[in-house]
Design a protein around this motif. Structure first.
Motif, PDB file in Angstrom:
ATOM      1  N   GLY A 182     -92.516 -26.865  -5.301  1.00 28.24           N
ATOM      2  CA  GLY A 182     -92.319 -28.153  -4.651  1.00 28.24           C
ATOM      3  C   GLY A 182     -90.915 -28.252  -4.076  1.00 28.24           C
ATOM      4  N   LEU A 214     -92.610 -32.287  -0.348  1.00 31.13           N
ATOM      5  CA  LEU A 214     -92.842 -33.531  -1.073  1.00 31.13           C
ATOM      6  C   LEU A 214     -91.820 -34.595  -0.701  1.00 31.13           C
ATOM      7  CD1 LEU A 214     -93.379 -31.840  -4.549  1.00 31.13           C
ATOM      8  CD2 LEU A 214     -95.176 -32.804  -3.097  1.00 31.13           C
ATOM      9  N   ASN A 259     -93.646 -38.906  -4.098  1.00 26.11           N
ATOM     10  CA  ASN A 259     -94.733 -38.130  -4.711  1.00 26.11           C
ATOM     11  C   ASN A 259     -94.279 -36.857  -5.416  1.00 26.11           C
ATOM     12  OD1 ASN A 259     -94.250 -36.235  -2.673  1.00 26.11           O
ATOM     13  ND2 ASN A 259     -96.095 -36.710  -1.512  1.00 26.11           N
ATOM     14  N   ALA A 316     -96.640 -34.928  -8.291  1.00 26.80           N
ATOM     15  CA  ALA A 316     -97.167 -33.605  -7.924  1.00 26.80           C
ATOM     16  C   ALA A 316     -96.938 -32.606  -9.044  1.00 26.80           C
ATOM     17  CB  ALA A 316     -96.508 -33.119  -6.636  1.00 26.80           C
ATOM     18  N   GLU A 357    -100.130 -29.948  -9.422  1.00 28.11           N
ATOM     19  CA  GLU A 357    -100.251 -29.523  -8.021  1.00 28.11           C
ATOM     20  C   GLU A 357     -99.230 -28.440  -7.699  1.00 28.11           C
ATOM     21  OE1 GLU A 357     -99.633 -31.373  -3.516  1.00 28.11           O
ATOM     22  OE2 GLU A 357     -99.766 -32.717  -5.235  1.00 28.11           O
TER      23      GLU A 357
END
Length: 337
Positions: free
Chosen positions: A36, A80, A84, A88, A93
């Motif tokens: 991320g 991201l 979020n 995540a 995710e």
């Protein structure tokens, strides 16, 4: 309401341990690291003209993939927003969050997440147009200030204004790119963010960078670093020791160019770092020479810093607090022994 939902999700993840028990095994079986990153912070994580992500955070993702999977290219980047990013990670995710994220008490105890070692020491600053004539923050009384929603900057802006009698008017944005467009379009008198991010914004998003100045004052401590999920100690330890390994490499003079030659060194500290003595890698479920691969992917911490945000980059930031402890900075590696 959004903050309450994030906290509730974090507490649920912390209590159940969902999606966090075997990240290392999952990454190895998948053959790809899911990292991320931000939607676009120059110097930290931003896509180039070919859509390839580059930056300090991206280089950490590459180093991690190299150390765990043997290939720095085996990374899928998930861009991201501030809103979020934590959900995540909580939901599984992504495997790890490397995204200009400030470490705080509440984030450490309410989200069901573990904060990794600090890889960039920053502070909240302000950028203004030079012709506005602002020399000090007190000159911004009554000013409209662009700020991103769901960040520590939004909270600190209000706290600092109330504490110092500065009645600035926040204009809040849910997307950083929209905030940049609005500020450089002239709707705000000032914009606040991490000082490093402001330098990147001026360099990459301003119509004429010479028209803007980042004020010298900062109003907060912004220790930035990775986040992992609670309950997955091995994976969190890998994230921790990756950072310390990159810093230790700089301390010992191990670079991207010489790492394979340095692996032949007779110096005990170098031997332990690069896995030619001891079994420090296997204790993490990795090859003992995992840090050789990680360093070969993008260099030691100093090389990563200089290439992305330092003097060799468009941002041209000083090392400052991000220098080695032996040179007046705060970067200090826990010993590999």
């Amino acid at each position: 309401m959004m903050r309450q939902m994030i906290i509730a999700a974090g507490l649920l993840a912390a209590s159940t341990g969902t999606a966090s028990a075997a990240t290392l095994d999952t990454v190895k079986q998948r053959g790809t690291l899911i990292c991320g990153v931000s939607t676009g912070f120059a110097g930290f994580s931003a896509p180039d003209s070919q859509g390839t992500f580059k930056g300090l955070d991206v280089d950490y993702c590459r180093a991690l993939a190299a150390g765990v999977l043997g290939d720095p290219t085996k990374v899928r980047y998930v861009a991201l927003t501030a809103q979020n990013r934590f959900t995540a990670l909580q939901s599984g995710e992504i495997d790890v969050l490397y995204r200009n994220s400030t470490q705080t008490f509440l984030r450490g105890v309410t989200l069901g997440l573990r904060q990794g070692p600090i890889n960039f020491y920053d502070g909240q600053g302000f950028v203004v147009k030079k012709d506005l004539g602002v020399k000090d923050l007190k000159d911004l009384k009554g000013a409209t200030v662009c700020v991103a929603q769901g960040t520590t900057h939004e909270v600190t802006l209000g706290d600092y204004g109330r504490a110092n009698g500065i009645d600035w008017k926040p204009l809040v944005f849910d997307r950083v790119d929209t905030m940049y467009q609005t500020f450089f379009g002239g709707r705000c008198d000032a914009m606040t963010q991490d000082a490093s991010a402001l330098a990147g914004a001026v360099t990459t998003a301003a119509p004429n960078p010479a028209d803007y100045v980042v004020l010298p004052q900062t109003i907060s401590k912004e220790p930035l670093g990775p986040f992992t999920r609670n309950g997955d100690e091995v994976w969190s330890d890998i994230i921790t020791w990756l950072h310390y390994g990159l810093v230790e490499a700089e301390e010992l003079g191990v670079t991207q160019a010489n790492v394979e030659e340095m692996a032949k060194s007779n110096t005990p500290a170098v031997q332990r770092l690069l896995g030619t003595s001891g079994d420090l890698g296997s204790r993490l479920g990795l090859d003992n020479k995992w840090l050789v691969a990680a360093i070969k992917a993008g260099g030691n911490y100093g090389e990563i810093f200089e290439r992305n945000v330092g003097k060799a980059s468009p941002l041209k930031l000083e090392r400052g607090l991000n220098g080695l402890w032996s040179k007046g900075g705060l970067m200090y590696a826990v010993p590999f022994k």
